[in-house]
Design an enzyme around this catalytic site. Sequence first.
Site, mmCIF file in Angstrom:
data_model
loop_
_atom_site.group_PDB
_atom_site.id
_atom_site.type_symbol
_atom_site.label_atom_id
_atom_site.label_comp_id
_atom_site.label_asym_id
_atom_site.label_seq_id
_atom_site.Cartn_x
_atom_site.Cartn_y
_atom_site.Cartn_z
ATOM 1 N N ALA A 66 0.850 -1.180 0.000
ATOM 2 C CA ALA A 66 0.000 0.000 0.000
ATOM 3 C C ALA A 66 0.892 1.237 0.000
ATOM 4 O O ALA A 66 2.058 1.188 0.401
ATOM 5 C CB ALA A 66 -0.912 -0.003 1.216
ATOM 6 N N GLY A 111 0.319 -5.159 0.723
ATOM 7 C CA GLY A 111 -0.845 -5.264 -0.138
ATOM 8 C C GLY A 111 -0.582 -6.039 -1.412
ATOM 9 O O GLY A 111 -1.504 -6.633 -1.982
ATOM 10 N N GLU A 114 -0.887 -9.634 -0.437
ATOM 11 C CA GLU A 114 -2.309 -9.867 -0.198
ATOM 12 C C GLU A 114 -3.082 -9.958 -1.509
ATOM 13 O O GLU A 114 -3.991 -10.797 -1.648
ATOM 14 C CB GLU A 114 -2.867 -8.754 0.694
ATOM 15 C CG GLU A 114 -2.338 -8.833 2.119
ATOM 16 C CD GLU A 114 -2.617 -7.591 2.940
ATOM 17 O OE1 GLU A 114 -3.219 -7.715 4.016
ATOM 18 O OE2 GLU A 114 -2.233 -6.479 2.503
ATOM 19 N N GLU A 134 3.971 -5.181 7.608
ATOM 20 C CA GLU A 134 3.127 -4.204 8.300
ATOM 21 C C GLU A 134 3.473 -3.992 9.765
ATOM 22 O O GLU A 134 3.478 -2.849 10.246
ATOM 23 C CB GLU A 134 1.652 -4.616 8.173
ATOM 24 C CG GLU A 134 1.041 -4.407 6.797
ATOM 25 C CD GLU A 134 1.241 -5.586 5.864
ATOM 26 O OE1 GLU A 134 0.640 -5.586 4.775
ATOM 27 O OE2 GLU A 134 2.011 -6.512 6.213
#
Length: 260
Positions: A66, A111, A114, A134
């Site tokens: 992200a 992300g 993911e 993260e």
Amino acid sequence: MAYKNIEFTKEDSIGILTINRPKALNALNTETVTELNDCVGKIENDPEVKVLIITGSGKKSFVAGADIVEMSTKNPIEGRHFGKISQDTFTRIENLPQPVIAAVNGFALGGGCELACACDFRYASENAKFGQPEVGLGITPGFGGTQRLPRVVGRGYGKELIYRANMINAQEAHRIGLVNTVVPQEELMDTCLKVAKEIASNAKIAVQLAKTAINRGINCDVITGIAYEDEVFGLCFSTDDQKEGMAAFVEKREKHFTDK
């Protein structure tokens, strides 16, 4: 909707969706996720697309995570909203009727990892790197990583990757089952296209029903999953493709599916 951060093309019955923010290593900001969700919605209802490949532009990154610059200023409400729209988009990808292949051509972090886990399976280039960094940034994975990653690689490896916030290379990702195969970068898209075309050559309805049965079964007990499998198995016998596929086998000839 005109896209600034993604590109979508079709090659015969194969869709190719490319995250295209090379200056940001294809990191996901709100605008990119919104575009991704819009594009996936169109693919969902496109009968021409039998298989989807998701990849990143350039040779360095699939999706580097992200966009931390954007996230760094968010308050709790804004952070939760960003996580929710991203979760919803990735769940939409996971539940597409079409099989989805992740062509991981570089960094797949946060992300990006993911997103790859929301695809049906993953092929990686030799330079690919995977990780969930993260907790090193003071947050948890928020785009489905705490749920999908342990389901893909098992609880032990999933927890280790999330708790350590470290990166692993493509070979280690292959060893733990995060990716199906590793190929030289210059061969990655050709390999994915070859596999996508093999899948597309099979009975479309049967492939899509098989995907639904697998996805449903993973999230329920085995008896319930088998009961659903029984339903879709029987349903296949109402299709023209079942009749054609079995007739071609018996008659020792090529099959010609009509997707009906």
